[in-house]
Design an enzyme around this catalytic site. Structure first.
Site, PDB file in Angstrom:
ATOM      1  N   ARG A  77       3.630   6.676   5.886  1.00  0.00           N
ATOM      2  CA  ARG A  77       4.719   6.436   6.837  1.00  0.00           C
ATOM      3  C   ARG A  77       4.379   5.237   7.719  1.00  0.00           C
ATOM      4  NH1 ARG A  77       9.738   6.125   8.938  1.00  0.00           N
ATOM      5  NH2 ARG A  77       9.972   7.046  11.004  1.00  0.00           N
ATOM      6  N   HIS A  93       5.886  17.715   7.208  1.00  0.00           N
ATOM      7  CA  HIS A  93       5.134  16.583   6.679  1.00  0.00           C
ATOM      8  C   HIS A  93       4.535  16.888   5.306  1.00  0.00           C
ATOM      9  CE1 HIS A  93       5.262  15.775  11.033  1.00  0.00           C
ATOM     10  NE2 HIS A  93       5.357  14.520  10.649  1.00  0.00           N
ATOM     11  N   SER A 113      16.871  14.156  12.573  1.00  0.00           N
ATOM     12  CA  SER A 113      17.117  13.384  11.362  1.00  0.00           C
ATOM     13  C   SER A 113      17.164  14.296  10.145  1.00  0.00           C
ATOM     14  CB  SER A 113      16.034  12.320  11.175  1.00  0.00           C
ATOM     15  OG  SER A 113      14.760  12.921  11.054  1.00  0.00           O
ATOM     16  N   LYS A 153      -2.623  12.767  17.005  1.00  0.00           N
ATOM     17  CA  LYS A 153      -2.689  11.356  17.370  1.00  0.00           C
ATOM     18  C   LYS A 153      -4.127  10.877  17.550  1.00  0.00           C
ATOM     19  CE  LYS A 153       1.799  10.889  17.516  1.00  0.00           C
ATOM     20  NZ  LYS A 153       2.574  10.568  18.707  1.00  0.00           N
ATOM     21  N   TRP A 161       0.843  -1.209   0.000  1.00  0.00           N
ATOM     22  CA  TRP A 161       0.000   0.000   0.000  1.00  0.00           C
ATOM     23  C   TRP A 161       0.875   1.254   0.000  1.00  0.00           C
ATOM     24  CZ3 TRP A 161      -0.339   3.459   4.182  1.00  0.00           C
ATOM     25  CH2 TRP A 161      -1.451   4.298   4.250  1.00  0.00           C
ATOM     26  N   LYS A 162       1.879   1.275   0.851  1.00  0.00           N
ATOM     27  CA  LYS A 162       2.806   2.414   0.931  1.00  0.00           C
ATOM     28  C   LYS A 162       3.503   2.632  -0.416  1.00  0.00           C
ATOM     29  CE  LYS A 162       7.393   3.361   2.902  1.00  0.00           C
ATOM     30  NZ  LYS A 162       7.259   4.729   3.416  1.00  0.00           N
ATOM     31  N   ILE A 208      15.572  19.197  14.255  1.00  0.00           N
ATOM     32  CA  ILE A 208      15.105  18.271  15.284  1.00  0.00           C
ATOM     33  C   ILE A 208      15.992  17.037  15.392  1.00  0.00           C
ATOM     34  CG2 ILE A 208      13.153  16.860  16.031  1.00  0.00           C
ATOM     35  CD1 ILE A 208      12.875  19.931  16.313  1.00  0.00           C
TER      36      ILE A 208
END
EC number: 2.1.1.14
Length: 760
Positions: A516, A695, A434, A114, A20-21, A432
């Site tokens: 993700r 994002h 990464s 969330k 799916w990703k 942040i």
């Protein structure tokens, strides 16, 4: 013979190997057409339905599949699309759908946060000044598809009106009743059309009942279900709750619906049956198999639980099912051939949980002799794990009690030392942690894991990436740098591979947000420090620059909440084991002259129990574990932390209680909402509110970034404020990352000059 039904609440949408990703990202890159995307995802959807059918599930959910997020699906279905997306030049409805979720060149994406206390993120409905309309009966389309393609008489799944509206934003609390009245006719229309198509059962998800609702809210929601029952009396609704015990149990079980779905795994639901009983005219959908963890069920205990439930509910009125949707666990364990056989046998992913549900139905129907083989296998797998090496190396329970969980100086005094040592400008800039992981990074890691290149060759490659990005960061002008985390697959799995007590899977993926996916490690034994985990890369990066490079760790609460945690001992005991292990690593970093150390806790708010009665214990444990991990450093060493999208007003005191010197918060999509929390509360430490959204695949304008900075500075003093993106940059492309960071630094410098002029 009495018939007991089996049911599934929801099934993973991502496929066994994340097909799916891959389909989504191929489409987003322009490498496939809309028709090809829809064909690929339809095949995945039907495969999931087929497997549930073959395993013998009676009530198979349809409409739980999504191309991005089921809350967004509900928004789109009811025409809840922000106006800024209606004026863009998107080519199709699907492009608009993805634009709401991911942003576009013309519009900032909707806020993401969330889903209750999970690591799944949903797109927040924007409900201000809307006139909802039924654009498409989505559950009906999926019902017809399942029936025509596979002969499945499915159970359509619909996000309930109360939960949908409570998860939204843009309206005052007193307008909740007005919105309910606006959406009620649309829900009735959806259900009427389903009934006309021959649907027997409909699952209406209302997990909001796991939270504390006011009596007025409960009364308003009941009126909605009374109206639905009067308008569509022939359809059987399952009002499905999950994730927590229902506080308003007495009121809820008397709603005019055919069935009530309750979670018997998370929370304490059985005593409610004992105390208040259960209506004789309703079916109980009993969630007895854990839908959020991966350990094989003790079928003997589960059967005992169902027999206890029978004391209050007749057998013919029980549906056996998982505690929640299985989207929170991986698809199947059959691909995990590389795991220790004892551990592999002790696991139960989505497919295996459905088998457990069917076994329990047989047992409830005919007794233990009907499932003697399954009971024996269940007991044997649990006994084997408990007597294995994973459970035979206990960590000293007294370790935490012998150590201080407090810094030796309060923040007001140690920040003076830190500023003297760091010599940073006003409004310092950083990221942040990464940095972009390119296809080449992933390819080299894969080659190393397969043995196609040596460890030395892989290390040389990682150092090349670190060096390249240290130079890029210096050229951009960032004040505090990061090494980029190129050696890490995931911020939790990486530590799971290095700490004692963990194992990692090969295909144990679950969806976090959008495409993700994350692969939570398994905490299968006692956790302890083995050897340094981050020193080599951090020290190498620091050797390349005169500027400070942050040491980067994931915090104990996040490691716990983003892992599949062992059962059998209290979660807080596991939490403190992780904290002690991280304390060792932090001390190693400091010994190696890494004196800015970031310990990320993006999952702290996520783990907050839905029931307010449990908040105090959880927050105390979370704060204590963070301090236990970080308290031993020198006063001049600066501890940073980072948190993700959340309703921070609920945990403001806990955030301050962490005693981190600097906290960065992911907030660009809801900048104003979060800043209002700081307007209402005094925060005395340093803070970075993310000034642009990472994002979305877009480069923000300098004016947009400055606007976010200026808004924050109306509330937060400039000498407390850091400037950073709102989260890690791992998933972004290199060109857009560099461009966005350059604009961020330029904006910071301009605002810095303005502030210095103001200060004289």
């Amino acid at each position: 013979m009495t018939t007991v039904k089996s049911s599934s609440i929801g099934y993973p949408r991502i496929g066994e190997k994340r097909e799916w990703k891959k389909a989504l990202e191929k489409f987003w890159k322009g490498a496939s057409t809309e028709a090809e995307l829809l064909a690929e995802t339809k095949a995945l959807r039907l495969d999931g339905l087929r497997k549930q059918q073959e395993k013998g599930i009676d009530l198979i959910p349809v409409g739980d599949f999504s191309l991005y997020d089921h809350v967004l699906d509900t928004s789109i279905m009811f025409g809840v699309v922000p106006e800024r997306f209606l004026t863009t030049d998107e080519e199709s409805a699907l492009e608009t759908y993805f634009a709401v979720a991911r942003g576009s060149k013309n519009a900032i994406a909707s806020e993401m946060t969330k889903w209750f206390n999970t690591n799944y993120h949903y797109i927040v409905p924007e409900l201000n000044e809307i006139t909802p309309i039924l654009k498409e009966n989505r559950p009906l389309a999926f019902y017809k598809e399942a029936k025509e393609e596979l002969g499945i008489e499915g159970k359509p799944v619909l996000l309930g009106p109360a939960t949908f509206l409570k998860l939204g934003k843009g309206y005052a609390e007193e307008d909740f009743s007005i919105l309910l009245k606006k959406f009620l006719p649309l829900y009735i229309q959806v259900l009427q059309e389903l009934q006309e198509a021959g649907v027997q059962w409909v699952q209406v998800d209302e997990p909001i009942f796991g939270k504390s609702l006011t009596k007025e809210d409960i009364s308003l929601i009941r009126q909605v279900y009374v109206a639905i029952n009067e308008a569509v009396p022939g359809i059987k609704l399952i009002l499905q709750t999950y994730f927590e015990t229902v506080d308003c149990y007495e009121e809820l079980v008397n709603f005019p619906v055919a069935a009530i779905g309750l979670d018997f795994v998370h929370g304490d639901t059985l005593p409610l049956l004992s105390q208040y009983g259960f209506p004789e005219n309703k079916v109980l959908a009993a969630g007895v198999i854990d839908g959020r963890n991966v350990w094989r069920a003790d079928l003997e205990k589960k059967l005992g639980l169902l027999e206890a439930i029978q004391l209050y509910v007749d057998k013919e009125r029980i549906i056996v099912q998982p505690s929640c949707s299985l989207q929170h666990v991986p698809v199947t364990k059959r691909s995990e051939e590389t795991l220790n056989p004892i551990l592999q046998d002790a696991l139960s992913f989505a497919d295996e949980k459905l088998e457990e549900v069917v076994a329990l139905v047989k047992g409830l129907q005919g007794g233990e002799e009907q499932i003697a083989t399954e009971l024996k296998a269940s007991k044997q797998s649990i006994d084997n794990l408990n007597s294995s090496k994973y459970r035979q190396s206990p960590v000293s329970e007294n370790g935490a009690e012998q150590l201080s969980a407090n810094r030796s100086l309060p923040f007001s005094e140690r920040i003076i030392e830190q500023r003297e040592v760091l010599q940073l400008p006003l409004l310092p800039t950083t990221t942040i942690g990464s940095l972009p992981q390119t296809a080449e990074v992933r390819q080299q890691r894969s080659k190393w894991r397969k043995g196609d290149i040596t460890g030395g060759e892989y290390e040389q490659f990682i150092q090349h990436e670190i060096k390249k990005w240290i130079e890029i960061q210096e050229e951009i002008g960032l004040d505090v740098l990061v090494h980029g985390e190129f050696e890490r697959t995931d911020m939790v799995e990486y530590f799971g591979e290095k700490l004692n007590g963990f194992e990692v899977t090969k295909f144990g993926w679950v969806q976090s947000y959008g495409s993700r996916c994350v692969k939570p490690p398994l905490i299968c034994g006692d956790v302890s420090f083995d050897k340094p985990m981050t020193i080599k890369e951090s020290v190498y990066a620091q050797s390349l620059t005169e500027k400070k490079v942050k040491g980067m760790l994931t915090g104990p609460v996040t490691i716990l909440n983003w892992s599949f945690v062992r059962d059998g001992i209290p979660r807080f005991d596991v939490l403190n084991q992780i904290a002690l292990a991280l304390r060792h690593e932090i001390e190693e970093l400091e010994k190696n002259n890494i004196t800015v150390i970031q310990v990320d806790e993006p999952a702290l708010r996520e783990g907050l129990p839905l029931s307010r009665d449990k908040w105090e214990d959880y927050l105390h444990a979370a704060v204590y574990s963070f301090k236990l991990a970080t308290a031993s450093v020198q006063n001049s060493t600066q501890i940073h932390t980072h948190m993700c999208y959340s309703d921070f007003k609920d945990i403001f005191d806990a955030i301050s209680g962490l005693d981190a010197d600097v906290i960065s918060i992911e907030t660009s999509r809801s900048h104003g909402d979060l800043i209002s929390t700081f307007e209402a509360n005094t925060y005395d430490k340093e803070i970075g509110l993310g000034v642009y959204d990472i994002h979305s695949p877009r480069v923000p304008s300098k004016e947009e970034i400055k606007g976010n900075i200026d808004r924050a500075l109306k509330t937060i003093p400039a000498n407390q404020f850091w400037i950073n993106p709102d989260c890690g940059l791992k998933t972004r492309q290199e060109p857009e990352t560099i461009a966005a960071l350059q604009l961020m630094v330029e904006a910071a410098k301009e605002v810095r000059e303005e502030q210095l002029v103001k200060q004289g």
